[in-house]
Design an enzyme around this catalytic site. Structure first.
Site, PDB file in Angstrom:
ATOM      1  N   ASN A   1       0.847  -1.189   0.000  1.00 19.89           N
ATOM      2  CA  ASN A   1       0.000   0.000   0.000  1.00 19.89           C
ATOM      3  C   ASN A   1       0.889   1.248   0.000  1.00 19.89           C
ATOM      4  O   ASN A   1       1.635   1.480   0.948  1.00 19.89           O
ATOM      5  CB  ASN A   1      -0.892  -0.042   1.246  1.00 19.89           C
ATOM      6  CG  ASN A   1      -1.857   1.119   1.325  1.00 19.89           C
ATOM      7  OD1 ASN A   1      -1.883   1.983   0.435  1.00 19.89           O
ATOM      8  ND2 ASN A   1      -2.653   1.159   2.385  1.00 19.89           N
TER       9      ASN A   1
ATOM     10  N   LYS B   1      -0.124   4.244   0.155  1.00 26.05           N
ATOM     11  CA  LYS B   1      -0.777   5.300   0.954  1.00 26.05           C
ATOM     12  C   LYS B   1      -0.582   6.675   0.308  1.00 26.05           C
ATOM     13  O   LYS B   1      -0.714   6.797  -0.919  1.00 26.05           O
ATOM     14  CB  LYS B   1      -0.224   5.268   2.387  1.00 26.05           C
ATOM     15  CG  LYS B   1      -0.558   3.963   3.116  1.00 26.05           C
ATOM     16  CD  LYS B   1      -0.304   4.074   4.606  1.00 26.05           C
ATOM     17  CE  LYS B   1      -0.801   2.825   5.319  1.00 26.05           C
ATOM     18  NZ  LYS B   1      -0.634   2.917   6.779  1.00 26.05           N
TER      19      LYS B   1
ATOM     20  N   HIS C   1     -10.146   0.183   4.474  1.00 31.16           N
ATOM     21  CA  HIS C   1      -8.839   0.308   5.127  1.00 31.16           C
ATOM     22  C   HIS C   1      -9.008   1.061   6.446  1.00 31.16           C
ATOM     23  O   HIS C   1      -9.878   1.925   6.559  1.00 31.16           O
ATOM     24  CB  HIS C   1      -7.862   1.045   4.214  1.00 31.16           C
ATOM     25  CG  HIS C   1      -6.464   1.017   4.750  1.00 31.16           C
ATOM     26  ND1 HIS C   1      -6.005   1.935   5.661  1.00 31.16           N
ATOM     27  CD2 HIS C   1      -5.434   0.161   4.526  1.00 31.16           C
ATOM     28  CE1 HIS C   1      -4.745   1.649   5.971  1.00 31.16           C
ATOM     29  NE2 HIS C   1      -4.379   0.575   5.290  1.00 31.16           N
TER      30      HIS C   1
ATOM     31  N   GLU D   1      -5.789  -6.285  10.220  1.00 24.42           N
ATOM     32  CA  GLU D   1      -4.760  -5.338  10.656  1.00 24.42           C
ATOM     33  C   GLU D   1      -5.159  -4.675  11.962  1.00 24.42           C
ATOM     34  O   GLU D   1      -5.893  -3.680  11.940  1.00 24.42           O
ATOM     35  CB  GLU D   1      -4.595  -4.202   9.642  1.00 24.42           C
ATOM     36  CG  GLU D   1      -4.224  -4.586   8.254  1.00 24.42           C
ATOM     37  CD  GLU D   1      -3.770  -3.339   7.479  1.00 24.42           C
ATOM     38  OE1 GLU D   1      -2.583  -3.260   7.161  1.00 24.42           O
ATOM     39  OE2 GLU D   1      -4.610  -2.457   7.229  1.00 24.42           O
TER      40      GLU D   1
ATOM     41  N   ILE E   1      -0.441  -0.663  13.023  1.00 25.70           N
ATOM     42  CA  ILE E   1      -0.166  -0.128  11.692  1.00 25.70           C
ATOM     43  C   ILE E   1       0.930   0.930  11.749  1.00 25.70           C
ATOM     44  O   ILE E   1       0.883   1.839  12.571  1.00 25.70           O
ATOM     45  CB  ILE E   1      -1.452   0.447  11.058  1.00 25.70           C
ATOM     46  CG1 ILE E   1      -2.416  -0.693  10.755  1.00 25.70           C
ATOM     47  CG2 ILE E   1      -1.131   1.224   9.786  1.00 25.70           C
ATOM     48  CD1 ILE E   1      -3.747  -0.253  10.188  1.00 25.70           C
TER      49      ILE E   1
ATOM     50  N   GLY F   1       2.380  -3.860  10.538  1.00 18.36           N
ATOM     51  CA  GLY F   1       3.693  -4.030  11.141  1.00 18.36           C
ATOM     52  C   GLY F   1       4.639  -4.977  10.416  1.00 18.36           C
ATOM     53  O   GLY F   1       5.723  -5.273  10.915  1.00 18.36           O
TER      54      GLY F   1
ATOM     55  N   ALA G   1       2.872  -1.493   4.120  1.00 18.19           N
ATOM     56  CA  ALA G   1       3.054  -0.167   3.526  1.00 18.19           C
ATOM     57  C   ALA G   1       4.452   0.367   3.820  1.00 18.19           C
ATOM     58  O   ALA G   1       5.377   0.134   3.046  1.00 18.19           O
ATOM     59  CB  ALA G   1       1.982   0.784   4.055  1.00 18.19           C
ATOM     60  N   SER G   2       4.605   1.021   4.958  1.00 18.14           N
ATOM     61  CA  SER G   2       5.869   1.721   5.230  1.00 18.14           C
ATOM     62  C   SER G   2       7.077   0.792   5.229  1.00 18.14           C
ATOM     63  O   SER G   2       8.187   1.238   4.920  1.00 18.14           O
ATOM     64  CB  SER G   2       5.777   2.469   6.561  1.00 18.14           C
ATOM     65  OG  SER G   2       5.470   1.576   7.607  1.00 18.14           O
TER      66      SER G   2
END
Lengths: 226, 226, 226, 226
Positions: free
Chosen positions: B11, B13, B95, B143, B148, B183, B204-205
């Protein structure tokens, strides 16, 4: 890609008639009419089409909305930086089909200014226009919601709403440029809107669903150029 | 562009690290890793980037959200048809950063199915996962919201949440494929997620903000391929 | 004040016909009919009227909504504890006029259970009912939104929606009690609803806007008692 | 029950410390302090407590919010007529914990005026205050959200925010009465707020969570009376 007035701003909404490659085609038509008449015509495509249209034409593009988020989290939010990156130069805010919280409207204006996006707040009446004017956007488009999509032009049916709004905006914040929305579908409607003191129009189905969008745009631009 | 499991879904984002041309670059990296390892890697770019990425790579793309609207009105709404037209093959729904009404979730699934988009509902716990499963999406990504963006993998910290959710989904609707989110940042996290009964990860990150996204994706895909 | 089935649940919405002292009067009528027929009749007054009605009668009261907030901040939120304190024993959730996010629906059920409120999730179709059933409320009231307020009873017009929903609920979670809403205005409508497998009705204008609410309630309760 | 300035407006939020009978008790304390000092003290109870408190004391009551709905449909909406009927004389609008759309804010002001409710718009900064002032409410309470519930008074920490807001409001609409919110917990804070040009305060936990609310209110009212 410079904005100028009189301005004809065409909202493509979620019409399939102006989706994807058809948005590109409409943008090329708009560019042609604009070049021929000298009247600025902007398009407001779906988010997914901004980059595609911007890559193919020089028409000034507005996003349909931005969110007041900073880069980072915010899955599905419309980031001001993303809209600029895709090629837009401005954004609508508070369209009658996407009305937002006052606090988000103010924060979105701040975000737009930070990244250099022009702003057009949509407003449904005189009182809301006065609040919008106090926030200092570039444009305010007044659109009585009951006329949107009807083909009944506010400039003819409710001229007093338009003139009162123009007057209110001027009083609260004379730097804000008033536009006229709702029901605009002909060059005459555009001329009427300008005569009431606005500097342009925001419209949608009048162009996107027209059999011959070029003819309609030419009619509008010609009237606007007078 | 076919989806397969194990699936690594990234993702993007609203991170500026993965905006515009940087989304294209990341997609090319993902395509390379995918080709080398045989593990399916999908991207979830911002709306404004879908077409740009889809035009440059073969990576399967998901939208971050769609709205349950029909073509036409709905300024700023994310139209299912527009997402497909731009080149996505699926969409996230609900989400944790864009949680939606139950009635809209159901209607969005109907719209997605109408146009042929795969669907991945995000869920924050076991109970919500059971409701989501009853609606019959293609995927459910569980999630826990408190994890997150933390780098603390749910697959390690709260394995019981994952296994209970996998079990619940299987009971309510065995056709739904469970994914594990929140995570995930290493290949080990991915391996742990798969061992708990999920068929992939949503993250994502861990990738978008990584110094070397290729290395991270390769680590994840290698663990997933085992 | 005990709930029992068959249940007739009357939503007072924001009708002025059933506001303030008129809500008290209607509650007294309901109490009388309930006593005479043995059929449980509950009322769903506006928040501001719950305590007033509860102080004057023994009729079981539902709130129209609660928010999934904890005590403390949350100005204007409907606190589960406040609803209990005012005298309600249950709450509607996700009424078609107040549809809520899936995540909030789940969290509101948790809050309701914590304070001991019965819950009735409103649902617009079979798929949403299945998701609602997975969450385990006490009741689910299925109300096709296009029939609400029309006087056209779903139990007659769309019996297949009702039976399919009853069946779905039973399959997902047999402890959940199905109710039938939308367009119920006569005793016959109530009888039809019960014959389709529901255990009661949720209705509004059929009683609140009736010339003689007592007569209507008596007709309904008599049919329900058979 | 007449409103006058200086005004101390106490928001009970969803605190259990000021729920039900405890709201009634606090109202009686407020009435006593008000009588003794001549300073107007208003309460903003939960919706479910308005009638209960209004039936027991003469303290002026505000609702925490109203919705811009007409009587009828709108399950769970807060009807202006219901708030009046329950005994309130005014309403907060756009509290930082219940921020609303600009269009709904304007429509709620219209509804409040129709039924005779006083209005207090809450605002988070100077720009939002200017928009709020353009709408013409009775009061605007400026509350920087980062200070709410902290006990750090805006009147001391950010006096320039208060004075700039007071100035803006005066310029846009001199009939609107500015109040000062966020972090007010002592008589000194109240005095500072009045010295900055406001005509009162909006506060919450400083009173509702005080060990001795009477002492705090007396301190505030005494300072306000000077």
């Amino acid at each position: 890609m410079e904005l100028s007035t009189p301005l004809i701003l065409v909202n493509l909404k979620t019409y399939t008639e102006s989706l994807g490659e058809r948005a590109v085609k409409l943008a090329k038509i708009a560019a042609g009419v604009s070049k021929e008449t000298g009247v600025c015509i902007g398009l407001v495509p779906q988010f997914t089409d901004i980059h595609r249209v911007a890559s193919s034409t020089e028409v000034p593009l507005f996003a349909q909305h931005i969110d007041p988020v900073q880069p980072g989290r915010g899955t599905s939010a419309i980031l001001a930086e993303a809209v600029i990156e895709a090629g837009a130069i401005g954004t609508l805010l508070n369209h009658s089909e996407r009305q937002i919280r006052l606090v988000d409207l103010e924060a979105s204006l701040v975000r737009a200014t930070e990244v250099g996006l022009k702003t057009c707040i949509c407003s449904n009446n005189q009182a809301v226009s006065s609040a919008a004017a106090a926030l200092g956007p570039d444009f305010i488009a007044v659109e009585p919601p009951e006329l949107i999509g009807t083909g009944i032009p506010v400039s003819k049916t409710k001229p007093e709403v338009v003139t009162a709004t123009v007057e209110t905006i001027r009083k609260i914040n004379p730097k804000v440029i008033p536009l006229c929305g709702a029901g605009i579908s002909t060059g005459e409607d555009v001329a009427a809107a300008l005569q009431l003191g606005t500097y342009g129009v925001l419209l949608a189905s009048g162009v996107t669903k027209a059999k011959d969008p070029e003819k309609v745009l030419m009619d509008m631009a010609t009237h606007a150029a007078k």
